[in-house]
Design an enzyme around this catalytic site. Structure first.
Site, PDB file in Angstrom:
ATOM      1  N   CYS A 182       0.870  -1.185   0.000  1.00 17.45           N
ATOM      2  CA  CYS A 182       0.000   0.000   0.000  1.00 17.45           C
ATOM      3  C   CYS A 182       0.903   1.231   0.000  1.00 17.45           C
ATOM      4  O   CYS A 182       1.620   1.470   0.972  1.00 17.45           O
ATOM      5  CB  CYS A 182      -0.906  -0.013   1.232  1.00 17.45           C
ATOM      6  SG  CYS A 182      -2.030   1.402   1.311  1.00 17.45           S
ATOM      7  N   ASN A 233       1.297  -5.852  -5.334  1.00 13.51           N
ATOM      8  CA  ASN A 233      -0.131  -6.124  -5.475  1.00 13.51           C
ATOM      9  C   ASN A 233      -0.503  -5.942  -6.949  1.00 13.51           C
ATOM     10  O   ASN A 233       0.208  -5.300  -7.705  1.00 13.51           O
ATOM     11  CB  ASN A 233      -0.962  -5.219  -4.553  1.00 13.51           C
ATOM     12  CG  ASN A 233      -0.750  -3.732  -4.837  1.00 13.51           C
ATOM     13  OD1 ASN A 233       0.177  -3.333  -5.542  1.00 13.51           O
ATOM     14  ND2 ASN A 233      -1.641  -2.901  -4.311  1.00 13.51           N
ATOM     15  N   CYS A 239      -4.327   6.307  -4.877  1.00 14.62           N
ATOM     16  CA  CYS A 239      -3.787   4.954  -4.716  1.00 14.62           C
ATOM     17  C   CYS A 239      -2.304   5.019  -5.056  1.00 14.62           C
ATOM     18  O   CYS A 239      -1.947   5.295  -6.212  1.00 14.62           O
ATOM     19  CB  CYS A 239      -4.522   3.977  -5.639  1.00 14.62           C
ATOM     20  SG  CYS A 239      -3.912   2.283  -5.535  1.00 14.62           S
TER      21      CYS A 239
HETATM   22  N1  API Z   1      -6.554  -2.022  -2.613  1.00 19.24           N
HETATM   23  C1  API Z   1      -5.153  -2.450  -2.750  1.00 19.24           C
HETATM   24  C2  API Z   1      -4.370  -2.175  -1.432  1.00 19.24           C
HETATM   25  C3  API Z   1      -4.250  -0.689  -1.089  1.00 19.24           C
HETATM   26  C4  API Z   1      -3.502   0.081  -2.132  1.00 19.24           C
HETATM   27  C5  API Z   1      -3.634   1.600  -2.095  1.00 19.24           C
HETATM   28  N2  API Z   1      -4.431   2.166  -1.051  1.00 19.24           N
HETATM   29  C6  API Z   1      -2.263   2.276  -2.167  1.00 19.24           C
HETATM   30  O1  API Z   1      -2.102   3.411  -1.693  1.00 19.24           O
HETATM   31  O2  API Z   1      -1.359   1.650  -2.787  1.00 19.24           O
HETATM   32  C7  API Z   1      -5.097  -3.938  -3.076  1.00 19.24           C
HETATM   33  O3  API Z   1      -6.093  -4.634  -2.799  1.00 19.24           O
HETATM   34  O4  API Z   1      -4.066  -4.380  -3.597  1.00 19.24           O
END
Ligand code: API
Length: 276
Positions: free
Chosen positions: A75, A159, A219
């Site tokens: 994240c 991710n 994000c």
């Molecule tokens: N929803 C993302 C995780 C949070 C990513 C995001 N909030 C960031 O700042 O990178 C996932 O399921 O891979």
């Protein structure tokens, strides 16, 4: 149990952060969903749980949970808030922090201007690393989504991300395509869906429909995925300013075998406590 927490955000991507260093804390899926509920709980996009490291060479481990209760690998906005949290609570006095996540080890540098620079690790375009079910490596892939052909670049930043280049951004586009691609059968672990409008080789507009959450105001891993996808496709230079609905991130990537470097803000909103 009375749970103390800190509410934070990175460009409007909001978090509840919990200190599980001073006292062990475990959450089950139902507790995470309740805490994340914006009507019945505190409300957050992700829950961040800060723990002691398992590797003595690291300073901390931190776990990341989407508001649907799913634990995830990485994240970007959360990493910056984590760094501010551990300094504010004097869990460390180091300005260069090494932390374990589910995807591996990352390094955070807290800058004099209060922003945080994060070594986000190396991306991967191998479909198996997302995972993404593709026959062979291509530059751009096409999937069928509700009768539409969607062209995308799959990227793992630890991710999974699907980056879709668009000429214009709209609520209608994000809400029509985001949910369908997020849980498309081509992505067995689901996927974060980024909609990127290229303004120039050094500037993009980006909206992200996040896995396990829906559209967020920003994000960090999505910004990283969009920039490295754009560089791979020849659309972008090696350092890009990413405009997200919640604010801007600066992303730099020197190419294969190099880490992605993300720089941006992290804010504390309030401290609270809740009976779990
Ligand atoms: N929803 C993302 C995780 C949070 C990513 C995001 N909030 C960031 O700042 O990178 C996932 O399921 O891979």
């Amino acid at each position: 149990m009375l749970l103390k927490f800190t509410k934070m955000h990175g460009l409007g991507n909001d978090f509840v952060v919990v200190d599980a260093v001073s006292r062990k804390v475990y959450f089950n899926k139902a507790q995470i969903e309740r805490l994340g509920d914006r009507n019945r709980g505190i409300g957050f996009d992700q829950l961040l749980v800060v723990e002691p490291p398992s590797n003595p060479d690291m300073d901390f481990r931190y776990r990341i949970y989407n508001c649907d209760g799913s634990e995830v690998e990485h994240c970007g906005n959360g990493a910056r808030c984590f760094a501010k949290f551990v300094l504010d609570r004097e869990l460390t006095h180091k300005r260069q922090i090494n932390v374990e996540t589910k995807r591996g080890q990352i390094q955070l540098n807290v800058l004099d201007n209060g922003q945080v620079e994060v070594d986000m690790g190396e991306p991967s375009f191998l479909p198996a690393d997302l995972p993404f079910t593709a026959d062979a490596m291509q530059d751009l892939y096409q999937i069928q989504a509700n009768g539409e052909t969607v062209e995308l670049t799959p990227v793992s930043v630890g991710n999974p991300h699907a980056v879709i280049r668009v000429d214009a951004l709209s609520d209608e586009l994000v809400n029509r395509i985001g949910p369908v691609v997020e849980d498309h059968e081509a992505f067995p672990n689901n996927v974060n869906v980024g909609f990127m409008q290229v303004v120039s080789p050094t500037e993009v507009n980006l909206r992200v429909y996040e896995r396990g959450v829906g559209e967020t105001q920003a994000c960090g891993t999505g910004a990283c995925a969009a920039v490295v996808a754009g560089i791979k496709q020849g659309w972008l230079d090696k350092e890009v300013l990413v405009h997200l609905p919640g604010g801007d991130l600066r992303i730099a990537w020197q190419g294969p075998t190099s880490p992605i470097i993300m720089t941006g803000a992290a804010e504390k909103v309030f401290e609270g406590q809740i009976y779990l």
